[in-house]
Design an enzyme around this catalytic site. Structure first.
Site, short mmCIF file in Angstrom:
data_model
loop_
_atom_site.label_atom_id
_atom_site.label_comp_id
_atom_site.label_asym_id
_atom_site.label_seq_id
_atom_site.Cartn_x
_atom_site.Cartn_y
_atom_site.Cartn_z
N TYR A 1 47.64 43.76 50.69
CA TYR A 1 46.70 43.11 51.59
C TYR A 1 47.03 41.63 51.75
CZ TYR A 1 43.55 47.15 51.51
OH TYR A 1 43.01 48.39 51.64
N LYS B 1 27.83 43.94 20.78
CA LYS B 1 27.16 43.74 22.05
C LYS B 1 28.08 44.16 23.20
CE LYS B 1 28.56 38.89 22.51
NZ LYS B 1 28.12 37.50 22.72
#
EC number: 5.1.1.1
Length: 361
Positions: free
Chosen positions: A254, A35
């Site tokens: 940042y 999956k």
């Protein structure tokens, strides 16, 4: 030349892991769980390496049809079942096995005029409270399904919420299953990856290994699977693309969430959260630079991340970096970043180029 980040899938490692799983449960058949596009590794890249499996388990019809059209003849199990009654025509056409977890699905099967009976996995809720019938109702539903002309073989199926947490956590779910199914003459499929590794009493006729096929740990701790000989299948790698000499007291990245305390040599790696690397990974998350353990500093950017190279003087522009893989388990990165290897592997984005190797080492 393209950006240096890449993900490499080692099909020899995948084949080895399936062999290892088979040795753990020699009497059981194996559903190889593919999956989520084979846990982010790419179904098209992986299914051939799993050709010795007894069946494939997944969620999406598109992936099931892909496998059938690629020549796969083994059973294919739809783990979430079908979503609308009209899906049964597709399931019949491609000879898929389907999980049944709700009464409306039983009704849909009763109303479906099948030309060939559909194999069914009867899902039992043993305390996870996600999908499945109450243990008190299982015997009745099993009898209903077994009586339907549209239904072929009925296999009992369940899932464990805490199979990675020891025997004590397994006692109650196993008790519920035993009470619900002891009188039913049906094959069983209970064991997920964790139960496959640590609870052999759950193996029964079928097991459903997922994450362990790809060499990562169901517990999220790489040390927990160290003794099994499983090999990582995916390596995420990149390169140093820039180096800065940063004075003490300067901020990095940042928000300046990291500040230097001494003069530091800071490398910039071509990898960021738009590639699937977790933005929330803190300073100190490990990476391998030129074969050495180094650590990230500052906030992960969209396209880049920074690493402290102060103690790796040999690193220069173009030096290879392993973000996870054979040298650095994905679970180790996940643990520092507050997540699991599952999430990291399945989160690698489409802009990252993939390659395939069959390296036996």
């Amino acid at each position: 030349m393209s950006r240096p980040i890449k993900a490499t899938v080692n099909t020899a490692a995948l084949r080895h892991n399936l062999y290892t799983v088979k040795q753990l449960a020699p009497s059981a058949n194996v559903w190889s769980v593919v999956k989520a596009n084979a846990y982010g590794h790419g179904l098209a890249r992986c299914f051939s390496a799993l050709s010795s499996t007894d069946g494939f388990a997944l969620l999406n019809y598109e992936e099931a049809i892909f496998l059938r059209e690629a020549g796969i003849t083994q059973p294919i199990l739809l783990l979430e079942g079908f979503f609308k009654p009209y899906d049964l025509s597709l399931i019949e056409a491609y000879q898929l096995t389907v999980a049944v977890h709700s009464y409306w699905q039983v009704e849909a099967l009763a109303n479906f005029a099948a030309k060939k009976p559909i194999s069914v996995y009867l899902k039992i809720n043993n305390g996870m409270n996600r999908l499945g019938f109450s243990p008190d109702d299982v015997a009745t539903v099993w009898q209903q399904l077994s009586a339907l002309p549209s239904v072929g073989k009925v296999t009992l199926m369940s899932h464990f919420a805490s199979a990675d947490e020891g025997e004590m956590q397994m006692r109650e779910p196993l008790r519920r299953l035993d009470l619900a199914t002891s009188m039913l003459n049906a094959p069983r499929c209970y064991a997920n990856s964790a139960a496959t590794l640590w609870h052999p009493g759950t193996h029964h006729q079928w097991i459903r290994p997922g994450i362990i096929l790809y060499g990562a740990s169901p517990s999220g701790r790489s040390e927990d699977i160290a003794g099994f000989g499983l090999r990582p299948v995916m390596t995420l790698s990149s390169e140093i693309i820039a180096i800065q000499e940063v004075a003490p007291g300067e901020g990095i990245g940042y928000g300046h969430r990291y500040s230097t305390t001494t003069t530091q040599r800071i490398g910039v790696i071509a990898c960021g959260y738009a590639d699937g690397y977790p933005r929330h990974a803190p300073s100190g998350t490990p990476v391998i630079v030129a074969g050495k353990h180094c650590h990230t500093v500052g906030t992960i950017s969209m396209d880049m991340m920074m690493v402290d190279l102060t103690h790796c003087p040999e690193a220069t522009i173009g030096t290879p970096v392993e973000l996870w893989g054979a040298q650095l388990p994905v679970d180790t990165v996940g643990a520092v970043a507050g997540t699991l290897g599952y999430e990291l592997l399945t989160a690698v984005t489409q802009r990252v180029p993939f390659s395939v190797t069959a390296n036996e080492n």
